[in-house]
Write an enzyme that holds these catalytic residues in place. Structure first.
Site, mmCIF file in Angstrom:
data_model
loop_
_atom_site.group_PDB
_atom_site.id
_atom_site.type_symbol
_atom_site.label_atom_id
_atom_site.label_comp_id
_atom_site.label_asym_id
_atom_site.label_seq_id
_atom_site.Cartn_x
_atom_site.Cartn_y
_atom_site.Cartn_z
ATOM 1 N N ARG A 218 -75.013 -104.706 27.755
ATOM 2 C CA ARG A 218 -74.901 -106.013 27.101
ATOM 3 C C ARG A 218 -75.319 -107.100 28.072
ATOM 4 O O ARG A 218 -74.682 -107.280 29.110
ATOM 5 C CB ARG A 218 -73.467 -106.255 26.654
ATOM 6 C CG ARG A 218 -72.884 -105.100 25.838
ATOM 7 C CD ARG A 218 -72.640 -105.477 24.412
ATOM 8 N NE ARG A 218 -72.393 -104.301 23.612
ATOM 9 C CZ ARG A 218 -71.532 -104.244 22.607
ATOM 10 N NH1 ARG A 218 -70.816 -105.298 22.294
ATOM 11 N NH2 ARG A 218 -71.399 -103.145 21.895
ATOM 12 N N GLU A 220 -74.824 -110.077 28.157
ATOM 13 C CA GLU A 220 -74.016 -111.281 27.972
ATOM 14 C C GLU A 220 -73.843 -111.966 29.320
ATOM 15 O O GLU A 220 -73.637 -111.315 30.328
ATOM 16 C CB GLU A 220 -72.648 -110.897 27.379
ATOM 17 C CG GLU A 220 -72.773 -110.353 25.960
ATOM 18 C CD GLU A 220 -71.669 -109.366 25.589
ATOM 19 O OE1 GLU A 220 -71.027 -108.815 26.505
ATOM 20 O OE2 GLU A 220 -71.477 -109.143 24.381
ATOM 21 N N ARG A 226 -62.789 -108.866 31.609
ATOM 22 C CA ARG A 226 -62.794 -107.749 30.659
ATOM 23 C C ARG A 226 -64.173 -107.458 30.076
ATOM 24 O O ARG A 226 -64.309 -106.736 29.089
ATOM 25 C CB ARG A 226 -61.780 -108.000 29.532
ATOM 26 C CG ARG A 226 -62.073 -109.207 28.745
ATOM 27 C CD ARG A 226 -60.899 -109.619 27.869
ATOM 28 N NE ARG A 226 -61.126 -110.972 27.451
ATOM 29 C CZ ARG A 226 -61.808 -111.306 26.357
ATOM 30 N NH1 ARG A 226 -62.267 -110.387 25.566
ATOM 31 N NH2 ARG A 226 -61.998 -112.565 26.066
ATOM 32 N N HIS A 227 -65.212 -108.029 30.687
ATOM 33 C CA HIS A 227 -66.589 -107.729 30.263
ATOM 34 C C HIS A 227 -67.405 -107.176 31.421
ATOM 35 O O HIS A 227 -67.319 -107.681 32.540
ATOM 36 C CB HIS A 227 -67.286 -108.991 29.749
ATOM 37 C CG HIS A 227 -66.816 -109.441 28.409
ATOM 38 N ND1 HIS A 227 -65.853 -110.399 28.257
ATOM 39 C CD2 HIS A 227 -67.169 -109.040 27.155
ATOM 40 C CE1 HIS A 227 -65.622 -110.590 26.953
ATOM 41 N NE2 HIS A 227 -66.397 -109.766 26.265
ATOM 42 N N GLU A 359 -59.101 -106.942 22.844
ATOM 43 C CA GLU A 359 -59.677 -106.015 21.869
ATOM 44 C C GLU A 359 -60.069 -104.705 22.557
ATOM 45 O O GLU A 359 -60.652 -104.710 23.628
ATOM 46 C CB GLU A 359 -60.928 -106.667 21.255
ATOM 47 C CG GLU A 359 -61.662 -105.763 20.288
ATOM 48 C CD GLU A 359 -63.032 -106.326 19.875
ATOM 49 O OE1 GLU A 359 -63.148 -107.544 19.629
ATOM 50 O OE2 GLU A 359 -63.979 -105.529 19.814
ATOM 51 N N SER A 362 -63.740 -101.773 17.790
ATOM 52 C CA SER A 362 -64.137 -102.360 16.507
ATOM 53 C C SER A 362 -64.699 -101.256 15.648
ATOM 54 O O SER A 362 -65.393 -100.370 16.152
ATOM 55 C CB SER A 362 -65.234 -103.410 16.706
ATOM 56 O OG SER A 362 -64.692 -104.601 17.188
ATOM 57 N N ARG A 410 -61.762 -100.676 28.847
ATOM 58 C CA ARG A 410 -60.651 -101.488 28.326
ATOM 59 C C ARG A 410 -59.427 -100.634 28.047
ATOM 60 O O ARG A 410 -58.298 -101.051 28.284
ATOM 61 C CB ARG A 410 -61.094 -102.207 27.051
ATOM 62 C CG ARG A 410 -62.207 -103.207 27.345
ATOM 63 C CD ARG A 410 -62.023 -104.443 26.538
ATOM 64 N NE ARG A 410 -63.115 -105.353 26.768
ATOM 65 C CZ ARG A 410 -63.575 -106.182 25.860
ATOM 66 N NH1 ARG A 410 -63.036 -106.192 24.644
ATOM 67 N NH2 ARG A 410 -64.550 -107.004 26.150
HETATM 68 P P1 ATP Z 1 -65.578 -108.783 22.763
HETATM 69 O O1 ATP Z 1 -65.506 -109.660 21.546
HETATM 70 O O2 ATP Z 1 -64.265 -108.477 23.380
HETATM 71 O O3 ATP Z 1 -66.616 -109.240 23.760
HETATM 72 P P2 ATP Z 1 -67.216 -107.165 21.065
HETATM 73 O O4 ATP Z 1 -66.545 -107.378 19.758
HETATM 74 O O5 ATP Z 1 -68.439 -107.927 21.386
HETATM 75 O O6 ATP Z 1 -66.146 -107.356 22.247
HETATM 76 P P3 ATP Z 1 -68.063 -104.604 20.125
HETATM 77 O O7 ATP Z 1 -69.510 -104.832 19.917
HETATM 78 O O8 ATP Z 1 -67.150 -104.631 18.981
HETATM 79 O O9 ATP Z 1 -67.546 -105.606 21.250
HETATM 80 O O10 ATP Z 1 -67.920 -103.222 20.957
HETATM 81 C C1 ATP Z 1 -66.899 -102.259 20.715
HETATM 82 C C2 ATP Z 1 -65.978 -102.150 21.917
HETATM 83 O O11 ATP Z 1 -66.713 -101.920 23.126
HETATM 84 C C3 ATP Z 1 -65.182 -103.402 22.205
HETATM 85 O O12 ATP Z 1 -64.023 -103.464 21.414
HETATM 86 C C4 ATP Z 1 -64.869 -103.246 23.673
HETATM 87 O O13 ATP Z 1 -63.755 -102.402 23.871
HETATM 88 C C5 ATP Z 1 -66.096 -102.558 24.220
HETATM 89 N N1 ATP Z 1 -67.014 -103.541 24.800
HETATM 90 C C6 ATP Z 1 -67.934 -104.261 24.166
HETATM 91 N N2 ATP Z 1 -68.604 -105.074 24.995
HETATM 92 C C7 ATP Z 1 -68.081 -104.853 26.220
HETATM 93 C C8 ATP Z 1 -68.363 -105.372 27.526
HETATM 94 N N3 ATP Z 1 -69.315 -106.293 27.717
HETATM 95 N N4 ATP Z 1 -67.644 -104.890 28.557
HETATM 96 C C9 ATP Z 1 -66.674 -103.966 28.362
HETATM 97 N N5 ATP Z 1 -66.392 -103.423 27.175
HETATM 98 C C10 ATP Z 1 -67.078 -103.853 26.105
HETATM 99 MG MG MG Z 2 -65.712 -106.066 18.420
#
Ligand code: ATP
Ligand code: MG
Length: 436
Positions: A218, A220, A226-227, A359, A362, A410
């Site tokens: 990602r 981001e 937590r990311h 979270e 999902s 996580r």
């Molecule tokens: P958040 O809103 O917390 O950034 P997200 O909703 O963008 O997460 P999803 O696309 O739903 O993330 O990804 C499913 C799961 O993967 C998340 O619930 C999380 O546990 C994990 N995850 C997603 N992005 C990340 C990240 N950048 N770093 C660590 N774990 C991640």
């Molecule tokens: Mg999510």
């Protein structure tokens, strides 16, 4: 100094009952203590410590000199005789016959390995190979290995098949911008942000229930605790299943992982000073609308149709106090592949699994109707043409299906009460860190 085997026993396998036996222990020089007539060498290996005792009046000058010259963290192997002694750490010590210096550590060390001084995380990550010599930091990765095994065992037991989907992809899963472009011969490609499209395509194959544990990338920009920019996701997708079925699978899996860690990693948990709470399904559920109401009572105001902010997640966590699901999300908040409720199209069959701190996962029931999915992609402002490879899988017989993605880091950080996600991945990738 020729000829002894590298190692016969880990430290914890050397027991007082073995009095008189010859063993070979090996590891790092943790400490050296000179007590006049006695010289102690504390050897550290993966499982603990061995006390090597040299009586100056009964030890050769050569051996004494060798030990005196040893720098901390050098790697040695020691062939010696076990002697039971109540005062020694494991109730026994090792009287050396031979010591082999396998690798000399330079001085000074870039990190204090005794664990007595807590270094900054940044410093620790720069010299991760040294940082992980500290038992507390290393035990996290033994637990991580057990967590991955527990996830596999659980899903294997429920008839899931482990798959591996490509990590070099042509298109974004959700058309977002959070992608890392890479050059792929004469074309542009991306690192995969999620196995979503591929695991859904597999639902058209008859594999029926699949899972994958793999990196997600990602791009981001955020720099939070937590990311990560490269994280590990445990994903499932199941055919002939709905959102309810995969939610039950998810809560049972979380409970099973906690149970497994409690049983198989008690030693590691002790080193970390963590006591796992009871995790009992079914988890509490609140709807998205109820979440907004709860938040409003605490003066956290959100518009219906807004995603939950970090502050909102935190407040809800305080109210809920244990794992819980948020269900019945606005369709507009969730990705185009999410199935809306038949009766109320503005709400969809999506859920988030929450730990009070954040979270964890999902998931949703997916749209399996070709026309409906095509329209949903268009409604999100994306072009169905660029999703042809995916959409085609829905044209020739696609069963209803559902799935989720669970962040492994996580899960670990919440389970082990660790503040920063970087501690639970060996070599984190974040906004600033690409090395080591
Ligand atoms: P958040 O809103 O917390 O950034 P997200 O909703 O963008 O997460 P999803 O696309 O739903 O993330 O990804 C499913 C799961 O993967 C998340 O619930 C999380 O546990 C994990 N995850 C997603 N992005 C990340 C990240 N950048 N770093 C660590 N774990 C991640
Ligand atoms: Mg999510």
């Amino acid at each position: 100094m020729e000829g002894h085997v590298p190692r016969t026993h880990y430290s914890k396998e050397i027991r007082p009952e073995m009095d008189g036996e010859e063993v070979v222990a090996a590891g790092w020089v943790h400490e050296r203590r000179d007590l006049g007539g006695l010289l102690f060498l504390i050897l550290r290996d993966r499982e603990g410590f061995v006390q090597v005792t040299l009586r100056k009046d009964r030890t050769s000058e050569k051996l004494l000199e060798c030990v005196k010259r040893l720098s901390k963290e050098s790697v040695v192997s020691v062939r010696g005789i076990v002697r039971s002694d109540k005062r020694a750490p494991n109730g026994c010590e090792l009287i050396p016959k031979e010591i082999k210096v396998l690798s000399v550590a330079e001085t000074p060390l870039p990190l204090e390995v005794s664990g007595r001084i807590r270094s900054e995380l940044d410093t620790r990550l720069d010299v991760r190979f040294l940082d992980l010599r500290i038992p507390r930091n290393r035990e996290i990765f033994r637990i991580r290995s057990e967590v991955l095994k527990a996830i596999r065992r659980f899903l294997d037991g429920r008839g899931f098949i482990e798959v591996n989907t490509p990590k070099i992809v042509a298109a974004a899963t959700e058309g977002g911008t959070a992608l890392f472009p890479i050059s792929y011969f004469e074309r542009e490609a991306f690192l995969s942000q999620s196995p979503q499209l591929y695991k859904q395509m597999l639902m058209a194959t008859g594999l029926d229930r699949v899972y994958e544990i793999a990196p997600i990338f990602r791009a981001e920009e955020h720099d939070t605790t937590r990311h990560l920019n490269e994280a590990t996701s445990a994903d499932i997708e199941a055919a002939f299943a709905d959102h309810e079925w995969v939610m039950r699978t998810l809560e049972a899996l979380i409970a099973s992982v906690y149970e497994n860690i409690r049983e198989n990693s008690s030693g590691s948990l002790e080193v970390l000073g963590v006591e796992l709470p009871e995790v009992k399904p079914p988890f509490e559920r609140i709807t998205y609308t109820e979440a907004l109401e709860l938040l409003a009572e605490r003066s956290v105001e959100l518009e219906w149709g807004e995603d939950l902010s970090t502050a909102a997640e935190k407040t809800l966590g305080e109210i809920m106090g244990a794992h819980y699901f948020i269900v019945e999300w606005p369709t507009s908040v969730k990705p185009y592949y999410t199935m809306p409720f038949e009766s109320r199209e503005e709400v969809c069959k999506a859920f988030d699994l929450m730990h009070p701190r954040m979270e964890l996962a999902s998931g949703s029931q997916r749209i399996h109707d070709y026309e409906m999915l095509r329209a949903s992609i268009e409604r999100c402002g994306l072009s169905p043409e660029s999703f042809k490879f995916y959409l085609d899988a829905f044209r020739y017989g696609m069963p209803p299906h559902a799935g989720w993605g669970l962040g492994v880091e996580r899960l670990l950080m919440t389970m082990l009460e660790i503040e920063n996600i970087r501690e639970v991945i060996l070599f984190p990738r974040d906004r600033k860190r690409l090395v080591p």
